[in-house]
Design an enzyme around this catalytic site. Sequence first.
Site, mmCIF file in Angstrom:
data_model
loop_
_atom_site.group_PDB
_atom_site.id
_atom_site.type_symbol
_atom_site.label_atom_id
_atom_site.label_comp_id
_atom_site.label_asym_id
_atom_site.label_seq_id
_atom_site.Cartn_x
_atom_site.Cartn_y
_atom_site.Cartn_z
ATOM 1 N N GLY A 72 0.736 -1.240 -0.032
ATOM 2 C CA GLY A 72 0.050 -0.090 0.030
ATOM 3 C C GLY A 72 0.756 1.241 0.141
ATOM 4 N N SER A 73 1.835 1.252 0.683
ATOM 5 C CA SER A 73 2.657 2.528 0.999
ATOM 6 C C SER A 73 3.291 2.915 -0.634
ATOM 7 C CB SER A 73 3.726 2.180 1.993
ATOM 8 O OG SER A 73 3.402 2.010 3.087
ATOM 9 N N GLN A 180 -7.703 -0.191 3.525
ATOM 10 C CA GLN A 180 -8.406 -0.412 4.777
ATOM 11 C C GLN A 180 -10.066 -0.949 4.007
ATOM 12 O OE1 GLN A 180 -8.063 -1.170 7.780
ATOM 13 N NE2 GLN A 180 -5.903 -0.685 7.659
ATOM 14 N N SER A 200 -3.501 -3.058 -0.587
ATOM 15 C CA SER A 200 -2.302 -4.006 -0.102
ATOM 16 C C SER A 200 -3.102 -5.369 0.406
ATOM 17 C CB SER A 200 -1.901 -3.304 1.104
ATOM 18 O OG SER A 200 -1.135 -4.001 1.711
ATOM 19 N N ALA A 201 -2.197 -6.419 0.161
ATOM 20 C CA ALA A 201 -2.584 -7.710 0.304
ATOM 21 C C ALA A 201 -2.599 -8.208 1.995
ATOM 22 C CB ALA A 201 -1.781 -8.784 -0.246
ATOM 23 N N THR A 238 11.502 -7.816 -11.232
ATOM 24 C CA THR A 238 11.006 -9.311 -11.372
ATOM 25 C C THR A 238 10.146 -9.376 -10.454
ATOM 26 O OG1 THR A 238 13.174 -9.999 -12.102
ATOM 27 C CG2 THR A 238 11.467 -11.677 -11.321
ATOM 28 N N CYS A 326 2.068 3.034 12.971
ATOM 29 C CA CYS A 326 2.827 3.868 12.725
ATOM 30 C C CYS A 326 3.406 4.793 13.674
ATOM 31 C CB CYS A 326 2.907 4.720 11.220
ATOM 32 S SG CYS A 326 2.200 3.626 10.170
HETATM 33 C C1 LIG Z 1 -1.477 -0.346 5.979
HETATM 34 C C2 LIG Z 1 -2.026 0.883 5.340
HETATM 35 C C3 LIG Z 1 -1.047 1.316 4.192
HETATM 36 C C4 LIG Z 1 0.192 0.723 3.952
HETATM 37 O O1 LIG Z 1 0.339 -0.452 3.380
HETATM 38 P P1 LIG Z 1 1.440 -1.516 3.390
HETATM 39 O O2 LIG Z 1 0.981 -2.522 2.441
HETATM 40 O O3 LIG Z 1 1.554 -1.775 4.827
HETATM 41 O O4 LIG Z 1 2.687 -0.527 2.763
HETATM 42 C C5 LIG Z 1 -1.555 2.409 3.676
HETATM 43 N N1 LIG Z 1 -2.779 2.994 3.878
HETATM 44 C C6 LIG Z 1 -3.594 2.561 4.846
HETATM 45 C C7 LIG Z 1 -4.921 3.043 5.162
HETATM 46 C C8 LIG Z 1 -3.230 1.389 5.449
HETATM 47 O O5 LIG Z 1 -4.013 0.983 6.389
#
Ligand SMILES: *Cc1c(COP(=O)(O)O)cnc(C)c1O
Length: 391
Positions: A72-73, A180, A200-201, A238, A326
């Site tokens: 996600g980041s 989320q 994000s998985a 890759t 965080c």
């Molecule tokens: C967890 C989260 C992220 C980050 O995702 P990662 O896969 O851990 O880098 C970004 N945004 C939200 C809202 C999240 O809850």
Amino acid sequence: MIRQVYLDNAATTPVKKQVLDEMLPFFKEKYGNPSSIYRLGQETRNAIDEVREKVANVINAKPREIYFTAGGSEADNWAIKGIAFANKDKGNHIITSKIEHHGVLHTCEYLEKNGFEVTYLDVDENGIVNMEQLKDSITDKTILISIMFANNEIGTIQPIEEIGKIARDNKVYFHTDAVQAIGNINIDVEKLNIDLLSMSAHKLYGPKGVGALYIKQGVKIHPYMHGGAQERNRRAGTENIPGIIGFGKAIELAYETLDEHNERLTKLRDKLIRDIKENIEYVRLNGHPDKRLPGNVNFSFEFIEGESLLLSLDMLGICASSGSACTSGSLDPSHVLLAIGLPHEIAHGSLRLTLGDFNTEEDVDYVVESLIKVVDRLRQMSPLYENVKKK
Ligand SMILES: *Cc1c(COP(=O)(O)O)cnc(C)c1O
């Protein structure tokens, strides 16, 4: 052995067995590089493209609009920097909100140091972004609106359709961090006018370190990683094949069982909220009462430090969070709780409990029982609480 109750599903979720089972062959016999032309390589190429199609179907996108990332980041970073640098001839203004994940906020702060201007929108006491302020903030220099679908700390779900419409009416790109929301909400990027969407998985029972960015066809954006031709020349490297396979299975399972997942978690959530309110005084529920993620509970307990609460709960085998993963480790209260108007001392006493598919009613009972004891013990040590009692 003490019981373990995991109530931090917004921080991460355990990988489901079906997900792991799908991944394992890609660590063993199916190890080909998808860029290789022989069959061993084409086998993994095809497997990735099947997942691309699966993810696209879930959000009503086209497979060619799905780009795999390392989570996600990365998706947030790519969306925001990629749009900013590719459209700076058009303008240098970005609009976001005060309650975004740090993946968005810190990226915007970085851009501010590099010639861009950012407006951070306020939210109301429930965490909903101010729509009037959004409309008023748009100028002819605005190139991007980035507002999260659902908040990771307080669970508030934004009026995404309305924001999408405002963005389209003003011809501004709209990115949403849906990390989320994915796995909890039905999302249709066409209907909602979303141009970019982060996933994000590991927040939906898949592996860590993998996710995706949806980029609508025709959106002007820079590549994220330079190198090989992977991901249509936009994200070199890759591919993380086992991760992508796991992501695919996880998102498939999530949407196959979405209704029962939501019904079950909402019921557990509402029971947890009710039981805390009925049994503990001087508490405040943070976040929207009903526009809220099914598994999210966030309370402030007056006269208590969130950190002490976490440590005491940990002794009883309960995993929770005092804000977002965080922010723990820093002494500043969460930026989200401050943005909804909580005074510092109340924000400091907050606790996030996030339910997931593996939680039961017994977990909820155990947590409430434990909280009653722990909160009472911690308050006995608080001089402020003593004063209130005397009055
Ligand atoms: C967890 C989260 C992220 C980050 O995702 P990662 O896969 O851990 O880098 C970004 N945004 C939200 C809202 C999240 O809850």
